[in-house]
Design a protein around this motif. Structure first.
Motif, PDB file in Angstrom:
ATOM      1  N   ARG A   1      -4.085  11.311   1.594  1.00 36.15           N
ATOM      2  CA  ARG A   1      -4.078  10.549   0.347  1.00 36.15           C
ATOM      3  C   ARG A   1      -5.375   9.774   0.205  1.00 36.15           C
ATOM      4  N   THR A   2      -5.659   9.438  -0.997  1.00 40.43           N
ATOM      5  CA  THR A   2      -6.792   8.563  -1.290  1.00 40.43           C
ATOM      6  C   THR A   2      -6.259   7.181  -1.617  1.00 40.43           C
ATOM      7  N   PHE A   3      -6.741   6.153  -0.912  1.00 40.40           N
ATOM      8  CA  PHE A   3      -6.274   4.795  -1.160  1.00 40.40           C
ATOM      9  C   PHE A   3      -6.987   4.214  -2.377  1.00 40.40           C
ATOM     10  N   GLU A   4      -6.186   3.610  -3.255  1.00 40.05           N
ATOM     11  CA  GLU A   4      -6.747   3.015  -4.466  1.00 40.05           C
ATOM     12  C   GLU A   4      -7.598   1.793  -4.102  1.00 40.05           C
ATOM     13  N   THR A   5      -8.550   1.495  -5.009  1.00 45.43           N
ATOM     14  CA  THR A   5      -9.389   0.310  -4.800  1.00 45.43           C
ATOM     15  C   THR A   5      -8.543  -0.952  -4.691  1.00 45.43           C
ATOM     16  N   SER A   6      -7.478  -1.020  -5.473  1.00 38.81           N
ATOM     17  CA  SER A   6      -6.596  -2.209  -5.436  1.00 38.81           C
ATOM     18  C   SER A   6      -5.888  -2.318  -4.090  1.00 38.81           C
ATOM     19  N   GLU A   7      -5.543  -1.150  -3.508  1.00 37.21           N
ATOM     20  CA  GLU A   7      -4.886  -1.171  -2.203  1.00 37.21           C
ATOM     21  C   GLU A   7      -5.847  -1.640  -1.112  1.00 37.21           C
TER      22      GLU A   7
ATOM     23  N   PRO B   1      -9.103   9.634   4.350  1.00 37.81           N
ATOM     24  CA  PRO B   1      -8.109  10.272   3.473  1.00 37.81           C
ATOM     25  C   PRO B   1      -7.322  11.369   4.178  1.00 37.81           C
TER      26      PRO B   1
ATOM     27  N   THR C   1       0.835  -1.222   0.000  1.00 37.65           N
ATOM     28  CA  THR C   1       0.000   0.000   0.000  1.00 37.65           C
ATOM     29  C   THR C   1       0.861   1.259   0.000  1.00 37.65           C
ATOM     30  N   GLN C   2       2.184   1.090  -0.033  1.00 32.50           N
ATOM     31  CA  GLN C   2       3.126   2.202  -0.023  1.00 32.50           C
ATOM     32  C   GLN C   2       2.865   3.124   1.166  1.00 32.50           C
TER      33      GLN C   2
ATOM     34  N   THR D   1      -6.126  -5.330  -1.511  1.00 30.09           N
ATOM     35  CA  THR D   1      -4.918  -6.002  -1.009  1.00 30.09           C
ATOM     36  C   THR D   1      -4.966  -6.106   0.502  1.00 30.09           C
TER      37      THR D   1
END
Length: 627
Positions: A138-144, A91, A42-43, A147
């Motif tokens: 930040r906004t977390f991506e759907t993929s994150e 966020p 997720t960096q 995961t």
């Protein structure tokens, strides 16, 4: 900032969390690896496996932040568990009224973004979360998010595995009927107490009247007695004491730091009194009682006992005290004696010495201290003939000394007995093969080697093949061998397939002989389970000849029975000429005993053949009619 409200099922959720027994435990690689992976994928600079306890968030694993726990009112994850079915995404914490005044947002940590996925167990309880933080909005991506959900399921699976393993370990250490620690757990606790160096008292307990109730009233009544005994013993001891069930109707009390002999006696008396009250069962009262044995450590344990043996020795000492008490009358309390400790120490030394460099049974490796002696079996009258040589096991060790076979076999157990028997047969077969190839070969023509097989050995799978392999490896044939077994082997608990294997050896030339005939518990019908070639009449009958008329009748009946079945009879324990004469008059033709030869080392046999045999023949001609 307002703290997260409590979930509606908070009591059940906390009980579920406690069931994992994970709070305040050390780090574990499985969880550490998962948080490291969550941070990387997720960096995010910070990741945690958090568990939300009653007043705190406790972090089982973490990366990027050295925070073991924090107050629940400051916990982001306390909000996450309110919606077990979905992740919590923040966020920018400074714009979220739930968190903008949080000290981890306003303080040096300066947390901004948060993503938490609830850790939901199979019962639907949110235990905590797998979460990541960032110091920037930040906004977390759907993929994150996906995961982290996958990794959260892995965290939950590891928690479940951890709980299942603990339950398995606990089940392996708990008696299922009474809920008490079982033998393994009890012995482990005793060993740990002794290793710690403090005083500990051991009280061994045998329930009286249990078998009668179990047999007459059924297993439910027996279970009721055991459960009542367990509960009463718990109530009779101190909170620091341990009650264990180590056998069917056997219990043990472990009393750490007992406070002296008088205090132990008081607890033993209290336990005894509790176990002598009847037990309600339906509309009836079941009789209950108990006999107890008391031992104290370190005073009742030999100072030179090995540390790893001390737990077993002190329990055995308590058992000996119990047995002695029971001999004086059930329901009493016995106390350890110094001679109990000395005898048990000898047994412990014997087992330790026997196990020194223990080889694997069936490999043909020697047992240190094992040796073999040979005792001739001869015909009565003239012409005198040597029929067989019985291989007799011996064991001597520098630390223990010479140990009579009867004493040794009574304590070493079936596994050691099998290993010992294998080693002695190897020695006997090698010695017999050497004698048959040497100067005594002519005198040994047609003579067989008699090998003993204990009931413990016969019950082992593959014993017939093992024996045949040993014989062939020594360069001998099964036609050179007699196999001696006891009546116990013929009891129903020895399978027909095992007896079939022994019968197959007979089919290849070996003779089968029933040893110590007349002393076992088998009926005559058991003789039909195995084709036999002969029986050996126990020496107790032989040595009563001329002293008890019943002994002569038993010998006469045995000879007659054997003759009708086509079996040879060997009389053991013949020590004087009167016995020899009576045996011949009663129809017995083959004998073994000190009158002819004591057991001897194999290398002494040629001298006996050339000198001792001639003397015995001369003696027989003097005392046997027609000799």
């Amino acid at each position: 900032m307002s703290p997260a409200p409590l979930p509606l099922n908070e009591a059940e959720r906390l009980a579920a969390l406690q069931s994992y027994r994970v709070l305040d435990t050390g780090s574990e690689a499985a969880f550490d690896d998962l948080v490291a992976l969550a941070a990387r994928l997720t960096q995010s600079p910070i990741a945690m496996v958090s568990l939300v306890d009653a007043g705190r968030q406790w972090n089982k694993a973490r990366v990027g932040a050295d925070i073991a726990e924090l107050p629940r009112e400051d916990s982001f994850c306390a909000h996450t568990i309110l919606a077990p079915g979905q992740p919590l995404v923040v966020p920018d914490a400074t714009r979220d009224e739930r968190f903008r005044d949080n000290p981890f947002v306003t303080g040096p940590a300066a947390l901004r973004a948060y993503l938490g996925v609830p850790l939901v167990n199979p019962e639907g309880h949110a235990l905590g979360s797998l979460c990541v933080f960032d110091n920037k909005s930040r906004t977390f991506e759907t993929s994150e998010v996906g995961t982290l959900q996958t990794l959260a399921r892995a965290v939950t699976a590891n928690l479940e595995l951890r709980r299942a393993l603990r339950h398995t370990r606990e089940a392996a250490l708990t008696d299922p009927l009474t809920g008490l620690p079982n033998r393994r757990a009890t012995m482990t606790a005793l060993a740990e107490s002794l290793a710690a160096g403090g005083a500990v008292a051991v009280i061994a307990i045998d329930l009286d009247h249990f078998k009668e109730a179990n047999d007459s009233e059924g297993h439910a009544a027996g279970d009721a007695l055991l459960q009542a005994a367990a509960q009463r013993l718990r109530e009779a001891v101190r909170p620091s004491d341990m009650v264990g069930r180590i056998g069917g109707d056997e219990f043990v009390l472990l009393l750490p730091e007992p406070g002296g002999h008088a205090a132990v006696c008081e607890i033993a008396s209290r336990a005894s009194a509790a176990l002598h009250r009847p037990v309600p069962f339906g509309s009836r009262l079941l009789r209950l009682g108990a006999t107890l044995g008391v031992a104290l450590a370190p005073e009742d344990v030999p100072a030179d006992a090995a540390p790893e043996e001390r737990a077993g020795i002190v329990l055995r000492i308590a058992d000996e005290a119990l047995i002695r008490a029971k001999q004086g009358g059930r329901g009493s309390i016995g106390h350890a004696r110094r001679e109990d400790a000395a005898q048990l120490l000898r047994i412990a030394l014997m087992l330790r010495a026997f196990d020194a460099g223990a080889p694997v049974a069936g490999t043909g490796q020697p047992v240190p201290g094992a040796s073999v002696q040979l005792q001739p079996i001869v015909t009565l009258g003239t012409p005198h003939a040597l029929v067989a040589l019985e291989a007799l096991a011996r064991w001597t060790h520098p630390e223990v000394g010479a140990v009579p076979p009867g004493e040794m076999l009574a304590v070493i157990g079936p596994e050691r007995t099998a290993r010992f028997g294998h080693a002695v047969r190897d020695l006997a077969l090698a010695a017999f093969a050497t004698l048959r190839a040497g100067p005594a070969a002519a005198a040994l023509a047609g003579t067989r080697l008699a090998l003993n097989l204990s009931a413990a050995e016969v019950s082992r799978a593959g014993i017939a093949l093992q024996l045949a392999t040993q014989v062939e490896r020594a360069g001998l044939s099964l036609r050179d061998i007699e196999i001696e077994i006891t009546e116990e082997v013929l009891l129903e608990r020895v399978s027909d397939s095992t007896l079939d294997q022994l019968a197959a050896l007979r089919g290849r030339g070996a003779r089968l002989v029933l040893d110590d005939f007349g002393t076992g518990n088998s009926g005559l019908s058991q003789l039909l389970r195995l084709p036999l070639d002969g029986v050996k009449l126990d020496k107790r009958f032989v040595q009563r000849l001329g002293l008890d008329a019943r002994a002569a009748e038993i010998v006469r009946a045995t000879v007659s029975l054997a003759g009708g079945l086509g079996l040879a009879v060997v009389a053991e324990g013949v020590e004087d000429e009167r016995q020899a004469a009576m045996l011949q008059a009663l129809g017995c033709d083959v004998v073994q005993g000190f009158l002819y030869a004591e057991p001897m080392a194999p290398e002494a046999l040629p001298d006996w053949l050339s000198q001792g045999a001639a003397r015995n023949v001369h003696r027989l001609r003097q005392v046997v009619p027609g000799g």
